[in-house]
Each structure stands twice: as structure tokens, then as C-alpha cells.
Design a protein around this motif. Structure first.
Motif, PDB file in Angstrom:
ATOM      1  N   VAL A  36      17.389 -19.584  -3.106  1.00 12.68           N
ATOM      2  CA  VAL A  36      16.258 -18.735  -3.160  1.00 12.68           C
ATOM      3  C   VAL A  36      16.247 -18.002  -4.334  1.00 12.68           C
ATOM      4  O   VAL A  36      17.180 -17.110  -4.961  1.00 12.68           O
ATOM      5  CB  VAL A  36      16.279 -17.861  -2.128  1.00 12.68           C
ATOM      6  N   ILE A  37      15.084 -18.055  -5.300  1.00  8.80           N
ATOM      7  CA  ILE A  37      14.855 -17.152  -6.381  1.00  8.80           C
ATOM      8  C   ILE A  37      13.876 -16.256  -6.207  1.00  8.80           C
ATOM      9  O   ILE A  37      12.592 -16.582  -6.133  1.00  8.80           O
ATOM     10  CB  ILE A  37      14.447 -18.322  -7.539  1.00  8.80           C
ATOM     11  N   GLY A  38      14.200 -15.086  -6.402  1.00 15.69           N
ATOM     12  CA  GLY A  38      13.017 -13.946  -6.186  1.00 15.69           C
ATOM     13  C   GLY A  38      13.056 -12.948  -7.362  1.00 15.69           C
ATOM     14  O   GLY A  38      13.868 -13.274  -8.390  1.00 15.69           O
ATOM     15  N   GLY A  39      12.136 -12.081  -7.120  1.00 18.85           N
ATOM     16  CA  GLY A  39      12.181 -11.115  -8.281  1.00 18.85           C
ATOM     17  C   GLY A  39      10.773 -10.551  -8.439  1.00 18.85           C
ATOM     18  O   GLY A  39       9.821 -11.253  -7.691  1.00 18.85           O
ATOM     19  N   PHE A  40      10.493  -9.575  -8.862  1.00 21.13           N
ATOM     20  CA  PHE A  40       9.139  -8.989  -8.861  1.00 21.13           C
ATOM     21  C   PHE A  40       8.322  -9.747 -10.001  1.00 21.13           C
ATOM     22  O   PHE A  40       8.682 -10.495 -10.495  1.00 21.13           O
ATOM     23  CB  PHE A  40       9.056  -7.374  -9.426  1.00 21.13           C
ATOM     24  N   MET A 100       4.881 -19.035   9.708  1.00 19.88           N
ATOM     25  CA  MET A 100       4.502 -20.095   9.072  1.00 19.88           C
ATOM     26  C   MET A 100       5.490 -20.871   8.186  1.00 19.88           C
ATOM     27  O   MET A 100       5.640 -22.083   7.959  1.00 19.88           O
ATOM     28  CB  MET A 100       3.102 -19.536   7.950  1.00 19.88           C
ATOM     29  N   LEU A 101       6.369 -20.132   7.353  1.00 15.47           N
ATOM     30  CA  LEU A 101       7.148 -20.680   6.560  1.00 15.47           C
ATOM     31  C   LEU A 101       8.231 -21.301   7.324  1.00 15.47           C
ATOM     32  O   LEU A 101       8.789 -22.269   7.001  1.00 15.47           O
ATOM     33  CB  LEU A 101       7.622 -19.582   5.721  1.00 15.47           C
ATOM     34  N   TYR A 102       8.774 -20.735   8.616  1.00 12.30           N
ATOM     35  CA  TYR A 102       9.862 -21.239   9.368  1.00 12.30           C
ATOM     36  C   TYR A 102       9.133 -22.773   9.625  1.00 12.30           C
ATOM     37  O   TYR A 102       9.936 -23.867   9.690  1.00 12.30           O
ATOM     38  CB  TYR A 102       9.893 -20.673  10.548  1.00 12.30           C
ATOM     39  N   TYR A 131      12.738 -11.248   5.181  1.00 13.64           N
ATOM     40  CA  TYR A 131      12.120 -12.211   6.069  1.00 13.64           C
ATOM     41  C   TYR A 131      12.605 -13.559   5.322  1.00 13.64           C
ATOM     42  O   TYR A 131      12.473 -14.619   5.982  1.00 13.64           O
ATOM     43  CB  TYR A 131      10.623 -12.262   6.025  1.00 13.64           C
ATOM     44  N   MET A 132      12.700 -13.740   4.180  1.00 11.86           N
ATOM     45  CA  MET A 132      13.071 -14.909   3.322  1.00 11.86           C
ATOM     46  C   MET A 132      14.542 -15.477   3.922  1.00 11.86           C
ATOM     47  O   MET A 132      14.925 -16.472   4.200  1.00 11.86           O
ATOM     48  CB  MET A 132      13.181 -14.963   1.760  1.00 11.86           C
ATOM     49  N   LEU A 133      15.244 -14.501   3.530  1.00  8.98           N
ATOM     50  CA  LEU A 133      17.001 -14.580   4.016  1.00  8.98           C
ATOM     51  C   LEU A 133      17.179 -14.788   5.503  1.00  8.98           C
ATOM     52  O   LEU A 133      18.000 -15.592   5.847  1.00  8.98           O
ATOM     53  CB  LEU A 133      17.864 -13.731   3.550  1.00  8.98           C
ATOM     54  N   LYS A 134      16.386 -14.041   6.360  1.00  8.66           N
ATOM     55  CA  LYS A 134      16.590 -14.231   7.788  1.00  8.66           C
ATOM     56  C   LYS A 134      16.235 -15.659   8.331  1.00  8.66           C
ATOM     57  O   LYS A 134      16.872 -16.129   9.365  1.00  8.66           O
ATOM     58  CB  LYS A 134      15.740 -13.225   8.481  1.00  8.66           C
ATOM     59  N   LEU A 135      15.258 -16.322   7.745  1.00  6.00           N
ATOM     60  CA  LEU A 135      15.048 -17.628   8.117  1.00  6.00           C
ATOM     61  C   LEU A 135      16.225 -18.605   8.244  1.00  6.00           C
ATOM     62  O   LEU A 135      16.317 -19.465   9.232  1.00  6.00           O
ATOM     63  CB  LEU A 135      14.375 -18.249   6.786  1.00  6.00           C
ATOM     64  N   PHE A 136      17.208 -18.329   7.526  1.00  6.34           N
ATOM     65  CA  PHE A 136      18.636 -19.363   7.544  1.00  6.34           C
ATOM     66  C   PHE A 136      19.462 -19.035   8.764  1.00  6.34           C
ATOM     67  O   PHE A 136      20.310 -19.560   8.933  1.00  6.34           O
ATOM     68  CB  PHE A 136      19.364 -19.155   6.143  1.00  6.34           C
TER      69      PHE A 136
END
Length: 343
Positions: A36-40, A100-102, A131-136
Motif C-alpha cells: 500500500v502506497i500512501g501519503g498526503f 465498497m473497496l472490500y 481503513y486501508m490496512l484493516k481490510l487485510f
């Protein structure tokens, strides 16, 4: 699902023997490794995606792009054939974006898992990392995908300003496994150290690298060694070299050399996750349990929790339990006392 609390009790963790030779970034047990690549906004996420792709063997990676706008833009800038680029707009007035992403990732696996070796997920600059990391750790996805690393980019030119003005920026840093302080060519070299110290104060566990135009060897960031990270931050804590946080978020390190009781640890973790007023963002650690020769690894995102025991303690290796907690308003003295009572 948005606020789902999911516990994987350490007492119920099954043993799976570690492979002698692990191939980095490849499927294990049928799971697709995801970076996962994140950042502002404006930190360089798309630039990093293209840099990783240019350094990777042909057809070795697919990319999932998160977009909030009605017309996708970022996917037009990614240098990849359309069949290997997956765009998820995630715009709806009626459905939670995480649900939705799930659903999107679940369908993607069912339809194309045989064709995907690795997946880069470029998040939106406004995505909440929780919410991104919890998906896994939820439902089908925990059996379909594995989180290799969460890389967060920080715009060096506006680092202090963004940290001061936007809580989401501090949270993105707190959840990261790897932090790239990007665009360092745009600031005076003397300013870099102060920014890194601030980043380290928020997240004492992440690997931090200075970059310009996101230039870095991808092998250094695509998969992290959690044990090495946790050991490093624990050693720094013991030597009194840990960074002091200038921000509400800080890192707490707990260490115990005596064998711990699984039941007490489970009860303690549940109390920590539910304690009123504690804003725990991310947790990682390894446990040395009484009566077991296995090293128990765990990771938590808020109150979602996953653990596994796949590696044996090596001969001559010091057996100890080390837990790293990243969050706001944490009572370090109280946590240390409670942790010590779990032996």
C-alpha cells in the motif's frame, strides 16, 4: 464493517512451520502480497509507483488505484498496460467506501488471482490508513491478500506545515511501515534532520529514507522485516535514544524477558483495545509464551487484531516479548506495569 472489532485470540493461533527459503514478494498460501502506497496530496505516490514498476520484471506487478473524483486521473499517469491497471473510484452517497473497496478487492481476487503475482495499491491522498490496512484482517480478504508493507510518502518541502495543519497526515505517518521523506532536493539539507526527528517521534518503528523523485531501491521498501524493526526500536528505547514526540501521537515500547502467560496477555490486549480514552492506532509485537517454542507475531490496526506463530525461537536467540504501540494519549507507565503483570 467500518467499526468492526475482530480478535484473533492468541490462544487459538495454530502453528504453521516457516519455510526454509521464502521468495520475497511472491504468493504464499495463495495470498497475493500487497504494498500500500500512501501519503498526503502531492507527496509523490504516482511517481513512486512508476519507479517501482520500471525497476520490476515485466508482468510481475498489477496496480490498484484509489480515486475519489468522478473522472480518474492517476491511472492515466501510470505506465502500465490497461489489463494490469485496476481503478477503484470509491464514490458513493449510499455505501461506506471501505465496504465498497472490500467488495472490489474480493471480486478482483476471484476473477484474476491466477494472473496477479503482486499488487501495488496507490491510495488517495485523503484516505484514512486505518481503513486501508484493516481490510487485510477482515473476512475473505485475510485469506486472499497479505500486507507486505505500507509505504507513506512525506513531502519534505511542506512537511512541518502539513503535520501542523492536517491530522490525517500525522495518522498516515503513524500507521506506516516505511516512510519516504520525498523531495528533499527542494529544502536545505540542514532542515532534513529536524523533519526526520519529528517523524521518528510519531512513529519510532518505521524505516525512514530520504529521497528525491522517489528514487530508491524497491527491494528496501516492498517488504519489511517486522522483527528487525521492533528489535531496533526496543534497543533504541533501552539506550535512551528514542525520539521525543512533538505531536500528540507517540510510540510506546514494552519489553519483558520472562515467559508470558497467554491467557493474561489476551485479557490485557482486550483491555488495551477497549480502554476508554486511548486512541491506539497501530500495534506490532512478538511474544515469548510459557510452554511454547514458537515466536508469536501479532499486528493490530485500532481494535482489529491478527496473530500467527510460524517461526521457532532459534538456538542461542534471546527469548523475550516486545510490543510497540503507536497512538495518542497513552499512559506509558500504566502500560508497562500491566504488561509486566502478564508473566
Amino acid at each position: 464493517m467500518k467499526r468492526e472489532v475482530e480478535y484473533y485470540n492468541l490462544l487459538r493461533t495454530s502453528h504453521t512451520h516457516a519455510h526454509q527459503h521464502k521468495h520475497k514478494h511472491k504468493k504464499r498460501d495463495g495470498k497475493i502480497p500487497v504494498v500500500v502506497i500512501g501519503g498526503f496530496l502531492g507527496s509523490g505516490k504516482t511517481t513512486l509507483v512508476n519507479h517501482i514498476l520500471s525497476d520490476s520484471p515485466e508482468n510481475s506487478m498489477d496496480v490498484l488505484v484509489r480515486e475519489y473524483g468522478e473522472i480518474p486521473i492517476d491511472d492515466m499517469l501510470i505506465h502500465l498496460p490497461p489489463k494490469r491497471l485496476h481503478v477503484f473510484p470509491g464514490v458513493s452517497m449510499h455505501f461506506d467506501r471501505q465496504i465498497m473497496l472490500y467488495g472490489y478487492m474480493d471480486r478482483l481476487y476471484e476473477e484474476k488471482s491466477d494472473e496477479i503475482d503482486q499488487l501495488l495499491m496507490e491510495s488517495s491522498g485523503l484516505d484514512e490508513p486505518e481503513y486501508m490496512l484493516k481490510l487485510f484482517m477482515l473476512g475473505n480478504l485475510r485469506n486472499q491478500y497479505s500486507l507486505a508493507s505500507y509505504i507513506n510518502l512525506v513531502d519534505a518541502e511542506f512537511a512541518h506545515l502539513n503535520l501542523d495543519e492536517y491530522p490525517i497526515v500525522r495518522e498516515q505517518i503513524a500507521y506506516a511501515d516505511v516512510i519516504l521523506l520525498n523531495k528533499t532536493d527542494l529544502i536545505d539539507p540542514t532542515e532534513v534532520r529536524g523533519i526526520i526527528e519529528r517523524l521518528r517521534g510519531i512513529n519510532g518503528m518505521a524505516d525512514i529514507y530520504e529521497t528525491s523523485f522517489c528514487r530508491i531501491d524497491p527491494e528496501r521498501i516492498l517488504e519489511v522485516n517486522a522483527f528487525e524493526q521492533i528489535t531496533r526500536v526496543a534497543d533504541a528505547k533501552m539506550k535512551g535514544k528514542e525520539a521525543k514526540s512533538m505531536d500528540p501521537i507517540k510510540t510506546v515500547v514494552l519489553t519483558e524477558t520472562k515467559a508470558m502467560d497467554k491467557g493474561k496477555v489476551n485479557q490485557w490486549l482486550e483491555e488495551v483495545f477497549h480502554e476508554e480514552g486511548m486512541k491506539l492506532l497501530r500495534s506490532k509485537g512478538f511474544f515469548y509464551f510459557s510452554g511454547s517454542d514458537y515466536k508469536f507475531e501479532f499486528q493490530g490496526v485500532r481494535t482489529s487484531f491478527h496473530s500467527k506463530a510460524e517461526e521457532l525461537w532459534q538456538e542461542g536467540e534471546q527469548r523475550k516479548s516486545t510490543v510497540v504501540l503507536i497512538g495518542e494519549n497513552m499512559d506509558e507507565t500504566k502500560l508497562k506495569a500491566e504488561f509486566a503483570n502478564c508473566v
